[in-house]
Design an enzyme around this catalytic site. Structure first.
Site, PDB file in Angstrom:
ATOM      1  N   THR A 142       0.802  -1.222   0.000  1.00  0.00           N
ATOM      2  CA  THR A 142       0.000   0.000   0.000  1.00  0.00           C
ATOM      3  C   THR A 142       0.838   1.276   0.000  1.00  0.00           C
ATOM      4  O   THR A 142       0.473   2.267  -0.622  1.00  0.00           O
ATOM      5  CB  THR A 142      -0.893   0.003   1.269  1.00  0.00           C
ATOM      6  N   ASP A 166       1.698  -6.988  -4.398  1.00  0.00           N
ATOM      7  CA  ASP A 166       0.947  -7.040  -3.147  1.00  0.00           C
ATOM      8  C   ASP A 166       1.655  -8.128  -2.338  1.00  0.00           C
ATOM      9  O   ASP A 166       1.991  -9.184  -2.879  1.00  0.00           O
ATOM     10  CB  ASP A 166      -0.502  -7.448  -3.436  1.00  0.00           C
ATOM     11  N   SER A 182       0.769 -10.325  -0.488  1.00  0.00           N
ATOM     12  CA  SER A 182       0.136 -11.653  -0.480  1.00  0.00           C
ATOM     13  C   SER A 182       0.785 -12.559  -1.519  1.00  0.00           C
ATOM     14  O   SER A 182       0.653 -13.784  -1.444  1.00  0.00           O
ATOM     15  CB  SER A 182      -1.352 -11.547  -0.814  1.00  0.00           C
ATOM     16  N   THR A 228       2.029  -4.878   4.258  1.00  0.00           N
ATOM     17  CA  THR A 228       1.965  -5.296   5.671  1.00  0.00           C
ATOM     18  C   THR A 228       1.505  -6.750   5.839  1.00  0.00           C
ATOM     19  O   THR A 228       1.817  -7.389   6.835  1.00  0.00           O
ATOM     20  CB  THR A 228       1.003  -4.390   6.465  1.00  0.00           C
ATOM     21  N   THR A 275       4.064 -10.026  14.632  1.00  0.00           N
ATOM     22  CA  THR A 275       2.872 -10.554  13.968  1.00  0.00           C
ATOM     23  C   THR A 275       1.989  -9.372  13.558  1.00  0.00           C
ATOM     24  O   THR A 275       1.876  -8.409  14.317  1.00  0.00           O
ATOM     25  CB  THR A 275       2.081 -11.436  14.973  1.00  0.00           C
ATOM     26  N   GLN A 302      -1.772 -21.566  19.667  1.00  0.00           N
ATOM     27  CA  GLN A 302      -2.687 -20.639  18.986  1.00  0.00           C
ATOM     28  C   GLN A 302      -2.801 -19.324  19.755  1.00  0.00           C
ATOM     29  O   GLN A 302      -3.303 -18.338  19.227  1.00  0.00           O
ATOM     30  CB  GLN A 302      -4.069 -21.282  18.844  1.00  0.00           C
ATOM     31  N   CYS A 303      -2.376 -19.325  21.014  1.00  0.00           N
ATOM     32  CA  CYS A 303      -2.360 -18.066  21.779  1.00  0.00           C
ATOM     33  C   CYS A 303      -1.194 -17.227  21.267  1.00  0.00           C
ATOM     34  O   CYS A 303      -0.104 -17.751  21.059  1.00  0.00           O
ATOM     35  CB  CYS A 303      -2.116 -18.324  23.264  1.00  0.00           C
TER      36      CYS A 303
HETATM   37  N1  ASP Z   1      -2.358  -6.016   0.725  1.00  0.00           N
HETATM   38  C1  ASP Z   1      -1.322  -5.062   1.027  1.00  0.00           C
HETATM   39  C2  ASP Z   1       0.003  -5.816   1.028  1.00  0.00           C
HETATM   40  O1  ASP Z   1       0.301  -6.504   1.956  1.00  0.00           O
HETATM   41  C3  ASP Z   1      -1.586  -4.434   2.331  1.00  0.00           C
HETATM   42  C4  ASP Z   1      -0.548  -3.422   2.784  1.00  0.00           C
HETATM   43  O2  ASP Z   1       0.392  -3.081   2.144  1.00  0.00           O
HETATM   44  O3  ASP Z   1      -0.723  -2.932   3.884  1.00  0.00           O
HETATM   45  O4  ASP Z   1       0.742  -5.712   0.087  1.00  0.00           O
END
Ligand code: ASP
Length: 343
Positions: free
Chosen positions: A13, A59, A61, A91, A168, A280-281
């Site tokens: 972003t 991105d 992801s 992020t 995290t 998982q905590c």
């Molecule tokens: N979907 C974006 C990414 O991780 C979100 C971000 O940058 O905050 O690339």
């Protein structure tokens, strides 16, 4: 002497602006970062952002282990020419990338600071400007001996520098998007920047940084839940190329005591699979001797990831499996021990 900082833009972003015609976010040419953040010129450091990274920006992801290797190569290849590195990254998977890089860059003597933003840098209320300005300041900071103040892979976000492999993503909304639940922050940025050096890893300054580029992603993460099915677990345990599992258990590392589950885990270990117990905590550690059900996991050969994050456990497995391809015992041993301050 003025520090020289290499800024590497991978995507996310922070480097997007709104297309006035469509309203959608799209990446802008980051070679023009200084036009978007002219304040960076006030920092007493030389900042360079050549287009080193694979284009187009992604991105996060879409991040992959092979892109982590490219990033490690980019840092290692430029290591002697710069005093610090700032990586702008989406992020969503930043904590995975920062964890991976912390393992890949051994004996790090220079800062590698990841940052990004929740709002694009050209928006009025963006968090990106403060994040990138402070990340650069931290990457440029040196102590009286001329050593880097932060010889670590860190994530700077929302006023705090956190250890990369302890971090995290905790919020898709808040400007304080990241948390390090089991380790205090490395630096606070308020009116002044306070570095907590007693919390930082200190390298051997006399030795060079040693990069590693290989990762083995024959790994999986799965979470236990009441009602988990035997046939599905059997598929996972017997997946032909699978070498390691991060198993997310309950509380302090507990699992259902059904014999089929313990038998399946035992079979997996006997086949040479490394099975790591992570809770998982988000806060606290796995203690497999605390309850009977944890104790049985230990007997089945499951090892404790203690207070590691999932991001750190899975990337550490990829790193160790590639480093010791024929030595499962070594991978098991090092998974139970902190090697970069991750547990
Ligand atoms: N979907 C974006 C990414 O991780 C979100 C971000 O940058 O905050 O690339």
């Amino acid at each position: 002497m003025r520090s020289k900082i290499l800024l590497i833009y991978t995507g996310g972003t922070i480097g997007m602006n709104r297309n006035p015609a469509t309203g959608a976010l799209e990446p802008f040419d980051f070679g023009h970062l200084l036009d978007h953040v002219p304040e960076l010129r006030q920092i007493d450091a030389t900042i360079e952002c050549p287009l080193l990274w694979s284009l187009p920006p992604i991105d996060s992801s879409d991040m992959t282990p092979s892109l982590w290797s490219d990033l490690a190569r980019c840092i290692a290849g430029n290591y002697d020419d710069y005093d610090g590195f700032v990586v702008l990254h989406g992020t969503d998977t930043m904590a995975y990338t920062a964890s991976a890089l912390s393992f890949m860059l051994e004996n790090l003597t220079k800062p590698v600071i990841f940052t990004g933003s929740q709002l694009p840098i050209d928006q009025l209320r963006t968090d990106g400007k403060e994040n990138v300005i402070t990340a650069v300041e931290m990457a440029a900071a040196k102590d009286g001996d001329g050593h880097a103040m932060v010889p670590e892979v860190g994530i700077y976000f929302g006023g705090r520098l956190l250890r990369g492999n302890r971090t995290t993503k905790q919020s898709a909304e808040a400007f304080r998007a990241f948390e390090s639940f089991n380790y205090p922050c490395l630096a606070d940025a308020g009116v002044d920047i306070t570095y907590h050096r007693e919390r930082m890893l200190m390298p051997d300054w006399t030795k060079p940084m040693m990069p590693h580029y290989d990762l083995d992603n024959n790994v999986i993460i799965f979470s236990l839940f009441p009602g988990i099915r035997e046939d599905i677990i059997q598929h996972i345990i017997h997946a032909p190329n699978l070498k390691a599992i991060v198993m997310r258990t309950f509380g302090s590392g507990n699992a259902p005591q059904q014999p089929w589950l313990l038998n399946a885990l035992r079979e997996g270990t006997q086949q040479g699979k490394v099975i790591v117990n992570i809770s998982q905590c988000v806060q606290g550690a796995v203690e497999m001797t605390r309850y009977d059900c944890g104790y049985h996991l230990q007997e089945a050969g499951v090892i404790s990831g203690r207070d590691s994050t999932v991001e750190s456990a899975v990337t550490k497995l990829m790193f160790l499996l590639a480093l010791y391809p024929d030595d499962t015992e070594m991978v098991r041993k090092l998974m139970e021990r902190g090697i970069r301050g991750e547990m």
